[in-house]
Design an enzyme around this catalytic site. Sequence first.
Site, PDB file in Angstrom:
ATOM      1  N   LYS A 148       3.326  -7.073  11.759  1.00  0.00           N
ATOM      2  CA  LYS A 148       2.541  -7.360  10.549  1.00  0.00           C
ATOM      3  C   LYS A 148       2.738  -8.803  10.080  1.00  0.00           C
ATOM      4  O   LYS A 148       3.856  -9.243   9.809  1.00  0.00           O
ATOM      5  CB  LYS A 148       2.961  -6.377   9.452  1.00  0.00           C
ATOM      6  CG  LYS A 148       2.074  -6.440   8.244  1.00  0.00           C
ATOM      7  CD  LYS A 148       1.900  -5.072   7.647  1.00  0.00           C
ATOM      8  CE  LYS A 148       1.311  -5.140   6.259  1.00  0.00           C
ATOM      9  NZ  LYS A 148       0.842  -3.853   5.781  1.00  0.00           N
ATOM     10  N   ARG A 191      -2.503   3.968  13.489  1.00  0.00           N
ATOM     11  CA  ARG A 191      -1.429   3.512  14.406  1.00  0.00           C
ATOM     12  C   ARG A 191      -1.932   3.593  15.831  1.00  0.00           C
ATOM     13  O   ARG A 191      -2.847   4.369  16.137  1.00  0.00           O
ATOM     14  CB  ARG A 191      -0.210   4.440  14.324  1.00  0.00           C
ATOM     15  CG  ARG A 191       0.165   4.757  12.918  1.00  0.00           C
ATOM     16  CD  ARG A 191       1.649   4.685  12.683  1.00  0.00           C
ATOM     17  NE  ARG A 191       1.849   4.887  11.276  1.00  0.00           N
ATOM     18  CZ  ARG A 191       2.666   5.777  10.741  1.00  0.00           C
ATOM     19  NH1 ARG A 191       3.392   6.532  11.522  1.00  0.00           N
ATOM     20  NH2 ARG A 191       2.793   5.897   9.448  1.00  0.00           N
ATOM     21  N   ARG A 220       0.844  -1.200   0.000  1.00  0.00           N
ATOM     22  CA  ARG A 220       0.000   0.000   0.000  1.00  0.00           C
ATOM     23  C   ARG A 220       0.878   1.249   0.000  1.00  0.00           C
ATOM     24  O   ARG A 220       2.024   1.214   0.400  1.00  0.00           O
ATOM     25  CB  ARG A 220      -0.892   0.017   1.247  1.00  0.00           C
ATOM     26  CG  ARG A 220      -2.000  -1.013   1.195  1.00  0.00           C
ATOM     27  CD  ARG A 220      -2.885  -0.898   2.413  1.00  0.00           C
ATOM     28  NE  ARG A 220      -3.745   0.259   2.349  1.00  0.00           N
ATOM     29  CZ  ARG A 220      -4.087   0.998   3.406  1.00  0.00           C
ATOM     30  NH1 ARG A 220      -3.621   0.721   4.606  1.00  0.00           N
ATOM     31  NH2 ARG A 220      -4.899   2.023   3.278  1.00  0.00           N
TER      32      ARG A 220
HETATM   33  C1  BTN Z   1       0.209  -3.863   2.257  1.00  0.00           C
HETATM   34  O1  BTN Z   1       1.019  -2.960   1.988  1.00  0.00           O
HETATM   35  O2  BTN Z   1      -0.094  -4.117   3.410  1.00  0.00           O
HETATM   36  C2  BTN Z   1      -0.408  -4.674   1.141  1.00  0.00           C
HETATM   37  C3  BTN Z   1       0.550  -5.689   0.635  1.00  0.00           C
HETATM   38  C4  BTN Z   1       0.000  -6.563  -0.468  1.00  0.00           C
HETATM   39  C5  BTN Z   1       1.063  -7.480  -1.023  1.00  0.00           C
HETATM   40  C6  BTN Z   1       0.514  -8.462  -1.997  1.00  0.00           C
HETATM   41  S1  BTN Z   1       1.648  -9.759  -2.376  1.00  0.00           S
HETATM   42  C7  BTN Z   1       0.595 -10.319  -3.644  1.00  0.00           C
HETATM   43  C8  BTN Z   1       0.055  -9.091  -4.325  1.00  0.00           C
HETATM   44  N1  BTN Z   1       0.946  -8.644  -5.359  1.00  0.00           N
HETATM   45  C9  BTN Z   1       1.480  -7.457  -5.082  1.00  0.00           C
HETATM   46  O3  BTN Z   1       2.310  -6.860  -5.803  1.00  0.00           O
HETATM   47  N2  BTN Z   1       1.016  -7.011  -3.914  1.00  0.00           N
HETATM   48  C10 BTN Z   1       0.070  -7.926  -3.339  1.00  0.00           C
END
Ligand code: BTN
Length: 321
Positions: A182, A316, A117
């Site tokens: 996380k 947060r 994100r």
């Molecule tokens: C976050 O930042 O919390 C969201 C992360 C999401 C990661 C996943 S891994 C599979 C899919 N492909 C990506 O490039 N991102 C999501």
Amino acid sequence: MVNRTLLQTLADGEFHSGEALGEILGVSRAAVWKQLQKLEEIGIPLNSVKGRGYRLQDAVELLDQAFLRSQLDAAIWQEVSVALVTGSTNEDVQHWFAGHAGRCVFFAEKQNAGRGRRGRQWVSPFARNLYFSLGWPFENGVAGVQGLSLAVGLAIYRVLKCHCQAPVALKWPNDILVNEAKLGGILLELNGVMLDACNVVIGIGLNLDIRHSDQEAIGQPATGLRQQGCKVSRAQLALELVQSLEHVLQGFSVSGFAPFAEEWNAANGFHGREVRLILPSSEVTGICQGVNEKGELCILVKGVAQYFNAGEVSLRLADVT
Ligand code: BTN
């Protein structure tokens, strides 16, 4: 192209001589060596010891595309794919939607450009965690997907609770945590923002084994199922996650988020805690109450309930910088 049989042979983490690998693959030792080089080129680390042969730095359990295809309902999933390496599985789904209609799921053992994100990278080392994306069409456009990321989190949470004793919890709007570290994240991307129909890409990253070396790149406290003492087969977990998501997404398509709100609130890791919500140009501090039937977060600010939409926001604990 990386040879899958070679990887499957090396997956046990034991040494295999060039000669033995050549026999398994039916090729010369020189051809084996070229294949091994390809693995290193795409970032799959190997050890080689003279007289013993080659091995992966760690034993891994690879995902199994044939197993997933045999277990998932072909009437629901038009495409089920497992890549060894890709840029981003979210990107793979976007490409698929350019030429297809329906639902799909794309896994990868490694992502070279995993997206998190707010423009962050998602650290995606080979075969240690789960990286996958679903493509799911919704009929009511953007309005019809309000609360979707919360429902997705709940689908994952349900599976993790079956396998894991650790205090897994949800954090509004997109995170899965254990003790504030996380464990997983969700990245939703809308394809064609329309009023009546849209294809949604639901990207999920779930940490199974987070090493010290990953922590620095991740840049925030992170944990994996293994670090939480939870031993579960990657392939089985991958299947159960897709099945749980299928179930939740079908329900969500009909009734939206409302039927999931109570269960989500019971899983809310920040319930009753003092939180800081960072909005694009301001901040709000108050007590986290939970979500309403639309998936909006209720924060009690000086005794007054205020509701917030998930967007480019960050939540947060108030005592964490
Ligand atoms: C976050 O930042 O919390 C969201 C992360 C999401 C990661 C996943 S891994 C599979 C899919 N492909 C990506 O490039 N991102 C999501």
